[in-house]
Design a protein around this motif. Structure first.
Motif, short mmCIF file in Angstrom:
data_model
loop_
_atom_site.label_atom_id
_atom_site.label_comp_id
_atom_site.label_asym_id
_atom_site.label_seq_id
_atom_site.Cartn_x
_atom_site.Cartn_y
_atom_site.Cartn_z
N SER A 1 0.82 -1.22 0.00
CA SER A 1 0.00 0.00 0.00
C SER A 1 0.85 1.26 0.00
O SER A 1 0.58 2.21 -0.75
N THR B 1 -5.30 10.18 -0.51
CA THR B 1 -6.28 9.30 0.15
C THR B 1 -5.59 8.09 0.77
O THR B 1 -5.88 7.70 1.91
N LEU B 2 -4.65 7.50 0.04
CA LEU B 2 -3.92 6.34 0.57
C LEU B 2 -3.06 6.74 1.77
O LEU B 2 -2.99 6.02 2.77
N ASP C 1 -3.60 9.15 3.90
CA ASP C 1 -4.48 9.36 5.06
C ASP C 1 -4.97 8.04 5.63
O ASP C 1 -5.11 7.89 6.85
N THR C 2 -5.21 7.07 4.75
CA THR C 2 -5.69 5.77 5.22
C THR C 2 -4.59 5.02 5.97
O THR C 2 -4.85 4.39 7.00
N LEU C 3 -3.36 5.11 5.45
CA LEU C 3 -2.24 4.36 6.04
C LEU C 3 -1.66 5.04 7.28
O LEU C 3 -0.91 4.41 8.02
N LYS C 4 -1.99 6.31 7.50
CA LYS C 4 -1.43 7.07 8.64
C LYS C 4 0.10 7.04 8.61
O LYS C 4 0.76 6.60 9.54
N ARG D 1 -13.52 -1.31 -6.65
CA ARG D 1 -14.27 -0.43 -5.77
C ARG D 1 -15.77 -0.65 -5.93
O ARG D 1 -16.51 -0.71 -4.94
#
Length: 621
Positions: free
Chosen positions: A116, A148-149, A151-154, A340
């Motif tokens: 990711s 977006t990725l 933010d999702t992965l922190k 998706r």
């Protein structure tokens, strides 16, 4: 032939020894290489992506070696971040063909490994390649998916800051101040990193760039003034952006000669060709400034220089590769969209199933509730039926008792009245007096019976009224004792015991006397010998309560009937005169004045009735 085979074997062995991968093992990374890798990544993060790798030299060779070893060690986080830095450096130097090819391979590898962070970093660098080659729409899509990725992965905040700076520059390039403002606002809210001055200067520069795009030159001037104190310590890559924004501001306020000086300072910075795109922008802005100033020949020469530079170093390098990258990226986008959509469909199916289950549970709940209500109604009906049956039984018992209780005194009254009225009977004065006394006693019994029935009816209909006032309980007890002695011919000793000289309490004088008289009269009915004692004291359990007790030495009350005698129409002995309502009325009166009436189960020499009475009456309202 043998010599030929020998040469082949020697060549294979030599190749085996030369290349570590063919020998079945990879070279382990050394400590200096680890330090170098950390320095490159931290320098890139601290400068928010403005520190690029040089075009040639030992560092570039070390990067290639690091990438090879890191891939072998499967340290993919470091591998992809280091590769992203290398690709961006190539793109900024104008090595577009290499940047396109490597970003394509980096994205494919990240997808194949399902990594990711690698995919997010690849999307980031693809967005940079798109932006440098003029594919604005594709660049925006890649940047947004990368954010977006992230933010999702922190991930590390430095990676998000770098992407926000790039997105801000992209939005300003396509003339979309709203998007740039959102990125700048988010960037301003994030805490500063390790390189405070450099990062703060970058924020000021892009805030000034944003304010210029909005037309607010005064706000832009404030940010540029803040950067001036950091100019001496800023790296060349950041300085170039400062000179560009400063020149744009000076152009806006009409200081064209000073703007030209800022552009000249830009072209004098070190490693000016490291950022190919920014170099082209500076050339174009300077040409436009010449044109605005009326210096057409210099503007013409500048435009020719721009055209020649772009044609020789950029345009011929990328068309085929960028189209291939776009095709692959669009294919990946389509696969991602299909995945998706599949997840979205599964989510809808799951939500639908959950809703069906919830509706089924709600339906089951209401059905169960309805069944419960029906069962509750049935139980209530059964209870009401039992109550009605008990009421009918009590009514029949009451009528039976009343017929007996009323008939007995009435028979005596009618009989003896008839004897007194008969002319045939020759009665002496003593007999007439005796008959009159009998008529009087039975009339009083009949009156007491009617009074009990009326009192009980008042309690049942909640029409009873109490006149609460302060009274002396000691005096009331003495009066009651004298009343009983005067009204009944007692065969036993009747006494009142108390250690109190007086005890004032809030009560209804008449109702308290009624309770005491009823209890004492009941005691006289069942006590043929011995004594009856009325006692008054302060309750040992509660000093706010008075305790009354009536103790006799009569036949007593069996334990199984001690709880029943307070029920209406219940009598201990059916042959004893009474309605069976006296004790029920006593209990209702005591309960109303917030006391408690009970039979002492531990007293075995007869019966003892006790009740408490509060010293201070508290209205239930």
């Amino acid at each position: 032939m043998n010599r030929f085979l020998k040469h082949i074997v020697l060549c294979v062995c030599g190749l085996w020894l030369i290349h570590p991968a063919w020998a079945g093992e990879r070279r382990k990374i050394t400590w200096p290489e680890t330090v170098l890798q950390e320095e490159i990544i931290q320098s890139f993060r601290n400068s928010l992506g403005f520190t690029y790798l040089p075009e040639k030299g030992k560092t570039q060779k070390d990067i290639d070696s690091l990438l090879f070893v890191w891939e072998g060690e499967k340290q993919y986080d470091s591998y992809f971040e280091l590769r992203r830095i290398a690709i961006k450096s190539k793109a900024l130097r104008g090595e577009t063909r290499l940047a396109i090819a490597e970003s394509d391979r980096m994205y494919s590898k990240a997808v194949a490994l399902d990594h990711s962070l690698g995919r997010a970093l690849a999307l980031n660098v693809i967005g940079e390649v798109y932006a440098l080659t003029g594919r604005d729409q594709e660049a925006g899509d890649a940047y947004k998916k990368a954010l977006t990725l992230f933010d999702t992965l922190k991930v590390d905040p430095a990676l998000i800051k770098i992407l926000l700076v790039e997105l801000t520059e992209y939005y300003l390039h396509i003339n979309y101040p709203t998007g740039a403002g959102e990125c700048i606002e988010r960037l301003n809210k994030m805490p500063l990193g390790a390189s405070l001055e450099t990062e703060q200067a970058i924020r000021y520069i892009f805030n000034a760039y944003y304010e210029i795009s909005k037309g607010d030159v005064s706000a832009a001037k404030q940010y540029l003034d803040k950067v001036s104190s950091f100019v001496s310590v800023l790296p060349p890559a950041v300085l170039r952006h400062f000179f560009i924004v400063e020149a744009m501001y000076l152009t806006k306020v009409g200081l064209q000669e000073q703007a030209l000086e800022s552009y000249e300072q830009f072209f004098k910075t070190k490693d000016i060709y490291n950022n190919h795109a920014l170099y082209v922008i500076a050339l174009k802005n300077k040409a436009d400034l010449y044109r605005v100033m009326g210096r057409k020949e210099e503007a013409y020469e500048q435009y020719n220089a721009i055209y020649a530079y772009i044609k020789s170093t950029f345009e011929k390098n990328y068309p085929k590769e960028i189209d291939q990258l776009t095709t692959r990226f669009q294919a990946e986008q389509l696969a991602y969209q299909n995945e998706r959509d599949r997840h979205l469909s599964m989510r809808y199916y799951t939500i639908g199933i959950i809703l069906c289950v919830v509706l089924l549970l709600v339906f089951s709940f209401f059905s169960w509730k309805k069944i419960f209500r029906l069962r509750l109604s049935k139980r209530k009906l059964e209870v009401m039926t039992r109550k009605a049956e008990n009421a009918i039984k009590r009514k029949n018992l009451f009528l039976s008792n009343m017929s007996h209780e009323v008939r007995t005194p009435l028979n005596a009254i009618v009989g003896f009245s008839g004897l007194l009225a008969s002319e045939d009977m020759d009665l002496d004065a003593a007999s007439e007096k005796e008959y009159c006394e009998i008529i009087k006693v039975n009339s009083q019994q009949l009156l007491n019976l009617v009074n009990d029935i009326l009192d009980f009816s008042d309690f049942e209909g909640e029409n009873i009224k109490f006149n609460i006032r302060q009274s002396d309980a000691v005096k009331i007890c003495k009066d009651v004792i004298e009343t009983i002695r005067a009204s009944y011919q007692l065969q036993v000793e009747l006494s009142f015991i108390t250690e109190l000289s007086e005890l004032f309490l809030d009560t209804d004088d008449a109702r308290l006397r009624q309770v005491l008289i009823n209890l004492l009269v009941n005691a006289t009915k069942f006590t043929k010998e011995g004594s009856i004692v009325l006692k008054l004291e302060i309750s040992p359990e509660d000093e706010e309560m008075a305790l009354f007790s009536v103790t006799d030495t009569g036949c007593g009350i069996p334990l199984e009937k001690q709880k029943l005698i307070f029920e209406r129409f219940e009598k201990l002995n059916d042959f004893v005169q009474g309605s069976g309502l006296g004790l029920s009325i006593c209990q209702l009166i005591v309960k109303h004045i917030q006391g408690r009436l009970w039979v002492d189960p531990h007293y075995m020499q007869g019966a003892r009735f006790c009740f408490t009475h509060p010293l201070k009456y508290k209205s239930p309202l």
